[in-house]
Motif scaffolding. Structure first.
Motif, PDB file in Angstrom:
ATOM      1  N   CYS A  38      26.559  20.327  28.627  1.00 34.00           N
ATOM      2  CA  CYS A  38      25.585  19.228  28.648  1.00 34.00           C
ATOM      3  C   CYS A  38      24.860  19.116  27.302  1.00 34.00           C
ATOM      4  O   CYS A  38      24.716  18.014  26.772  1.00 34.00           O
ATOM      5  CB  CYS A  38      24.581  19.412  29.777  1.00 34.00           C
ATOM      6  SG  CYS A  38      25.292  19.083  31.411  1.00 34.00           S
ATOM      7  N   CYS A  70      25.035  15.648  33.884  1.00 36.72           N
ATOM      8  CA  CYS A  70      23.841  16.112  33.162  1.00 36.72           C
ATOM      9  C   CYS A  70      22.699  15.101  33.324  1.00 36.72           C
ATOM     10  O   CYS A  70      22.159  14.613  32.321  1.00 36.72           O
ATOM     11  CB  CYS A  70      24.151  16.268  31.681  1.00 36.72           C
ATOM     12  SG  CYS A  70      25.645  17.177  31.293  1.00 36.72           S
ATOM     13  N   GLN A  73      19.329  15.825  31.344  1.00 39.61           N
ATOM     14  CA  GLN A  73      19.437  16.311  29.968  1.00 39.61           C
ATOM     15  C   GLN A  73      19.028  15.177  29.030  1.00 39.61           C
ATOM     16  O   GLN A  73      19.692  14.163  28.945  1.00 39.61           O
ATOM     17  CB  GLN A  73      20.868  16.740  29.690  1.00 39.61           C
ATOM     18  CG  GLN A  73      21.093  17.334  28.313  1.00 39.61           C
ATOM     19  CD  GLN A  73      20.643  18.771  28.215  1.00 39.61           C
ATOM     20  OE1 GLN A  73      20.628  19.486  29.202  1.00 39.61           O
ATOM     21  NE2 GLN A  73      20.263  19.180  27.043  1.00 39.61           N
TER      22      GLN A  73
END
Length: 81
Positions: A38, A70, A73
């Motif tokens: 990620c 992800c 993120q």
């Protein structure tokens, strides 16, 4: 996914790791340590954004698939001057 400005740095890797990656994009290569994927992919997107580099359809699809895993993120970008 959110974009934010931040300073970016290079990451030191072994010669063997550097050779295995060569000039491959995420469609062909990901770091061997899966928990880092990620961060690696968001860094890839940030670098492409920073320098306004193109993304081909296969790369776009791979990035979208990887980023879907992800969701929290952040992607941080420092625009090139």
């Amino acid at each position: 996914m959110r974009l934010a400005r931040t300073r970016r740095t290079l990451i030191a890797v072994s010669a063997a790791s550097n050779r295995s990656k060569a000039d491959k994009d995420p469609t062909e290569w990901l770091p061997p340590y899966a928990p880092y994927w990620c961060e690696y992919v968001t860094n890839w997107v940030a670098d492409k954004s920073r320098y306004q580099l193109s993304v081909d359809p296969a790369e776009h699809n791979a990035l979208a698939e990887l980023l879907a895993a992800c969701p929290d993120q952040p992607i941080t970008v420092t625009l090139a001057r």
